[in-house]
Design a protein around this motif. Structure first.
Motif, PDB file in Angstrom:
ATOM      1  N   ILE A   1       0.864  -1.179   0.000  1.00  0.00           N
ATOM      2  CA  ILE A   1       0.000   0.000   0.000  1.00  0.00           C
ATOM      3  C   ILE A   1       0.903   1.232   0.000  1.00  0.00           C
ATOM      4  O   ILE A   1       1.533   1.538   1.017  1.00  0.00           O
ATOM      5  CB  ILE A   1      -0.930   0.018   1.227  1.00  0.00           C
ATOM      6  N   PRO A   2       0.998   1.965  -1.113  1.00  0.00           N
ATOM      7  CA  PRO A   2       1.841   3.171  -1.118  1.00  0.00           C
ATOM      8  C   PRO A   2       1.167   4.308  -0.360  1.00  0.00           C
ATOM      9  O   PRO A   2      -0.020   4.592  -0.562  1.00  0.00           O
ATOM     10  CB  PRO A   2       1.989   3.493  -2.605  1.00  0.00           C
TER      11      PRO A   2
ATOM     12  N   LYS B   1       3.811  10.436  -7.188  1.00  0.00           N
ATOM     13  CA  LYS B   1       2.955   9.437  -7.848  1.00  0.00           C
ATOM     14  C   LYS B   1       3.566   9.014  -9.180  1.00  0.00           C
ATOM     15  O   LYS B   1       3.523   7.827  -9.548  1.00  0.00           O
ATOM     16  CB  LYS B   1       1.564  10.017  -8.066  1.00  0.00           C
ATOM     17  N   GLU B   2       4.126   9.971  -9.921  1.00  0.00           N
ATOM     18  CA  GLU B   2       4.780   9.628 -11.176  1.00  0.00           C
ATOM     19  C   GLU B   2       5.986   8.721 -10.935  1.00  0.00           C
ATOM     20  O   GLU B   2       6.235   7.782 -11.711  1.00  0.00           O
ATOM     21  CB  GLU B   2       5.219  10.912 -11.891  1.00  0.00           C
ATOM     22  N   GLN B   3       6.732   8.987  -9.866  1.00  0.00           N
ATOM     23  CA  GLN B   3       7.877   8.134  -9.544  1.00  0.00           C
ATOM     24  C   GLN B   3       7.434   6.721  -9.181  1.00  0.00           C
ATOM     25  O   GLN B   3       8.077   5.741  -9.574  1.00  0.00           O
ATOM     26  CB  GLN B   3       8.670   8.743  -8.396  1.00  0.00           C
TER      27      GLN B   3
ATOM     28  N   GLU C   1      -3.968   4.473  -6.450  1.00  0.00           N
ATOM     29  CA  GLU C   1      -4.023   3.696  -5.212  1.00  0.00           C
ATOM     30  C   GLU C   1      -3.143   4.274  -4.113  1.00  0.00           C
ATOM     31  O   GLU C   1      -3.184   3.804  -2.976  1.00  0.00           O
ATOM     32  CB  GLU C   1      -3.601   2.246  -5.483  1.00  0.00           C
ATOM     33  N   ALA C   2      -2.352   5.282  -4.433  1.00  0.00           N
ATOM     34  CA  ALA C   2      -1.484   5.903  -3.424  1.00  0.00           C
ATOM     35  C   ALA C   2      -2.325   6.767  -2.488  1.00  0.00           C
ATOM     36  O   ALA C   2      -3.181   7.550  -2.931  1.00  0.00           O
ATOM     37  CB  ALA C   2      -0.404   6.735  -4.092  1.00  0.00           C
TER      38      ALA C   2
ATOM     39  N   GLY D   1      -5.610  12.166   6.717  1.00  0.00           N
ATOM     40  CA  GLY D   1      -5.623  10.989   5.860  1.00  0.00           C
ATOM     41  C   GLY D   1      -5.320   9.674   6.543  1.00  0.00           C
ATOM     42  O   GLY D   1      -5.244   8.641   5.879  1.00  0.00           O
ATOM     43  N   LEU D   2      -5.161   9.653   7.861  1.00  0.00           N
ATOM     44  CA  LEU D   2      -4.774   8.405   8.533  1.00  0.00           C
ATOM     45  C   LEU D   2      -5.943   7.440   8.696  1.00  0.00           C
ATOM     46  O   LEU D   2      -5.726   6.231   8.812  1.00  0.00           O
ATOM     47  CB  LEU D   2      -4.144   8.724   9.895  1.00  0.00           C
ATOM     48  N   GLU D   3      -7.188   7.955   8.745  1.00  0.00           N
ATOM     49  CA  GLU D   3      -8.341   7.055   8.796  1.00  0.00           C
ATOM     50  C   GLU D   3      -8.400   6.208   7.536  1.00  0.00           C
ATOM     51  O   GLU D   3      -8.739   5.025   7.583  1.00  0.00           O
ATOM     52  CB  GLU D   3      -9.625   7.860   8.964  1.00  0.00           C
ATOM     53  N   GLN D   4      -8.076   6.821   6.386  1.00  0.00           N
ATOM     54  CA  GLN D   4      -8.047   6.063   5.134  1.00  0.00           C
ATOM     55  C   GLN D   4      -6.926   5.026   5.139  1.00  0.00           C
ATOM     56  O   GLN D   4      -7.052   3.964   4.531  1.00  0.00           O
ATOM     57  CB  GLN D   4      -7.871   7.015   3.945  1.00  0.00           C
TER      58      GLN D   4
END
Length: 677
Positions: A191-192, A208-210, A221-222, A232-235
């Protein structure tokens, strides 16, 4: 009804309210099962964790992998706070418990903790909060530095998924690449997570491109997160439940556990961290080590929530600790399979053998005895099983240990932990590497130090270890890095650009060229931006020479060293200059450094002689000509007169003659030799 009566009778027996003779009723396996279940229920009620609520499909074992300083420890803190495992505002970097970790700001030792999480997604939005499914999340923390990659591989063996953490301001780094491939080899769900999106210089789109270009991962999916603010930690927690597959163990199969870590406790002795692959482990079970064949009785079992909490049992797929009376690393072998006595199982694959890259000697210093050092090393190697230890004897420093490490930082941390955690002081020799000596008769011997043990055999060749180095550096520093690698006898394997601003260089380098100061120089010429990792490569035949040191034609074996042919002159000169400082100047001593095979003298020094006094007087000519002080001093060399030495007593003459034959080298010279490269 019978089970209920037995359970009630056992409770009375525990409080010694029934005769001791009735204890015999509990000797069968059936009644031992009842005893273990009652103990488990009591501990679960006491600690607030009932592991029977978590079948394998409600368990997620995961790890966080990242390059050093990408925010991994901070992310672990926030996840522990969100799940209620620790209080908000608790000690920062909670899982970094060692003093050396807090001082250096890096993770050295992998830690394990369990979290209870109520999953909330679109399907469960209409369900009451207390009725939502509960999951047991087992986080197995990992270090970020390349020297501790073995810790990472052990942690991943107990996981089914990883969070691949990438800094939004720095992008993909060298250790990010290495950890990704480690996780891919273990077939783990990846999971990135792009961290530090709250910083002004963050560029998530570039990262994301890298990810897409380097790892072929779907950018959509990142996950975007900030461990510092909690955004964003709940996700992230929801993704762990939804994307990481549960353990695939069999509940009804015989017990099999993977021992993936261990550490030493002053009272409980060795505590083993295990992952239950099949079956169930209960307190009181008799278990056997597949590696040693020794049997043990489980005296305590539980989970880390976040500290040790006894649960009485561990079920299939769960990760926890076991105390069973082990006393040393010879018993607690990392990668071992533990199983129940009188059962037939197939051992688990375990881990690859450790490949030590750097070797150094440890000797007692500053009042530390050999027994104290031995006891401290035994305890610490139980906590860090990647260190190899062998007893060695030095003619100059006495009895000590030769230890193998995974890298320079690993060696430095090990020395620091010996001093901080166990209060012992050591002299450590310069790090060196193992060489393979090939003789004319076809035999090959690996040696870490110069020795005359095989002096009667004719050497055919010397093989030295090589490494494949990967260097990620900003494009403006490519030139100095290429120059440095060329000076260190490097062979370029690959040169490419990851992005428009970052380049990736791969070199084959001799290990001896990087074990001392290569990383420091690399950081200096790149202003600290270079990322450097290396892995073992095949040995290579090389033009190496052994240099022997002679004092008054007598060889000093402890001063011998192995160098490349091109550096024999400079190293020999430095060695003689170093010895010159410590040799007695009152007698006529000679120092020579000689090639062991050809006998060619590389360097020669003779300490200054203080045994005779010289008196200077100004010449009459200088007084008449009115010379200056400096001119008079130069002219006075012509008129120097020797002052006769005082008559020597008979005993003094004998002592002086003995000094000509035997030279005593002070201990300080050998200690200075340790720092000599």
């Amino acid at each position: 009804m019978q089970l209920a009566n037995d359970a009630k009778l056992f409770q009375l027996w525990r409080r010694r309210l029934v005769p001791f003779q009735q204890h015999r009723r509990f000797s069968s396996r059936h009644h031992l099962q009842i005893m273990a279940d009652i103990e488990r229920d009591r501990l679960a009620k006491q600690n607030g964790v009932d592991l029977t609520e978590f079948p394998p499909e409600r368990i997620r074992n995961f790890s966080i992998v990242a390059h050093i300083d990408h925010g991994k420890s901070t992310l672990a803190d926030r996840l522990l706070e969100l799940t209620g495992t620790i209080q908000r505002g608790h000690n920062p970097q909670y899982l970094d418990k060692l003093q050396v970790e807090k001082q250096r700001g890096i993770t050295v030792k992998a830690q394990t903790t369990s979290m209870v999480y109520r999953h909330n997604n679109e399907i469960h939005e209409a369900i009451d909060k207390h009725d939502r499914p509960v999951y047991l999340l087992n986080l197995i923390d990992t270090p970020g530095h390349v020297d501790f990659s073995y810790e990472v591989s052990r942690s991943l063996a107990a996981c089914q998924g990883v969070l691949l953490l990438v800094d939004a301001t720095q992008g993909i780094q060298a250790q990010t690449v290495a950890n990704f491939y480690l996780a891919s080899e273990c077939n783990l769900s990846i999971i990135p997570v792009i961290n530090k999106i709250d910083l002004p210089t963050a560029d998530p789109d570039l990262v994301k491109e890298q990810l897409a270009a380097t790892f072929d991962l779907d950018p959509s999916e990142a996950l975007l997160a900030s461990a510092k603010t909690g955004e964003g930690l709940e996700q992230v927690l929801a993704a762990i439940v939804e994307r990481v597959h549960p353990p695939r163990g069999k509940v009804d199969s015989p017990l099999r556990m993977l021992l993936f870590d261990s550490y030493f406790h002053d009272y409980k002795k060795v505590i083993c961290n295990v992952a239950v692959v099949d079956g169930v482990l209960r307190k009181g079970n008799r278990i056997v080590s597949a590696a040693t064949g020794k049997g043990y009785e489980v005296s305590d079992v539980g989970i880390m929530h976040p500290e040790l909490k006894s649960t009485g049992s561990l079920l299939t797929g769960q990760v926890g600790y076991v105390v069973c009376g082990m006393h040393s690393t010879q018993e607690a072998r990392v990668g071992d399979t533990l199983y129940q006595r009188r059962s037939t199982i197939e051992p688990l694959p375990g881990f690859k053998p450790v490949k030590h890259m750097v070797f150094s000697g440890l000797y007692p210093a500053d009042g530390t005895s050999m027994s104290e050092l031995e006891h401290a090393i035994e305890k610490l190697t139980c906590n860090d099983s990647s260190v190899s230890v062998e007893i060695e004897n030095s003619a100059a420093l006495g009895r000590g240990f030769r230890c193998g490490f995974l890298g320079l930082l690993h060696m430095d941390v090990f020395h620091q932990r010996l001093e901080q955690e166990y209060g012992v002081h050591v002299h450590n020799t310069m790090p060196n590497v193992p060489y393979i000596f090939e003789f004319e008769d076809g035999n090959k011997v690996e040696m870490h130090m110069c020795t005359d043990r095989y002096k009667d055999k004719k050497r055919k060749a010397i093989w030295e270890p090589m490494v494949l180095a990967k260097i990620v550096v900003p494009s403006e520093y490519v030139g100095p890095v290429i120059t440095l690698c060329s000076e260190r006898e490097g062979e370029q394997v690959q040169f490419s650009f990851i992005t428009g601003q970052q380049a990736l260089l791969k070199y084959r380098l001799p290990l001896r060229e990087i074990v001392v100061d290569f990383h420091d120089i690399l950081k200096s010429i790149t202003s600290g931006y270079a990322i450097f990792i290396y892995e073992e490569a095949e040995h290579q035949r090389s033009s190496l020479l052994k240099l022997d040191a002679f004092l008054n034609t007598k060889k000093v074996e402890a001063m011998a060293t192995i160098v490349h042919k091109s550096k024999a002159e400079s190293v020999g000169k430095s060695l003689t200059q170093m010895l010159k400082k410590f040799i007695n100047r009152n007698v006529q001593n000679s120092i020579q450094v000689v090639e062991a095979i050809t006998g060619r003298v590389v360097s020669t020094e003779r300490p200054l002689d203080y045994g005779f006094g010289v008196s200077h007087r100004r010449s009459p000519q200088s007084n008449r000509l009115g010379c200056t002080e400096s001119t008079a001093l130069s002219l006075s060399k012509i008129y120097c007169t020797r002052v006769p030495a005082a008559p020597l007593e008979r005993k003094g003459v004998k002592k002086q003659l003995n000094q000509h034959r035997t030279v005593d080298i002070p201990r300080e010279a050998f200690l200075d030799r340790m720092k000599f490269s």
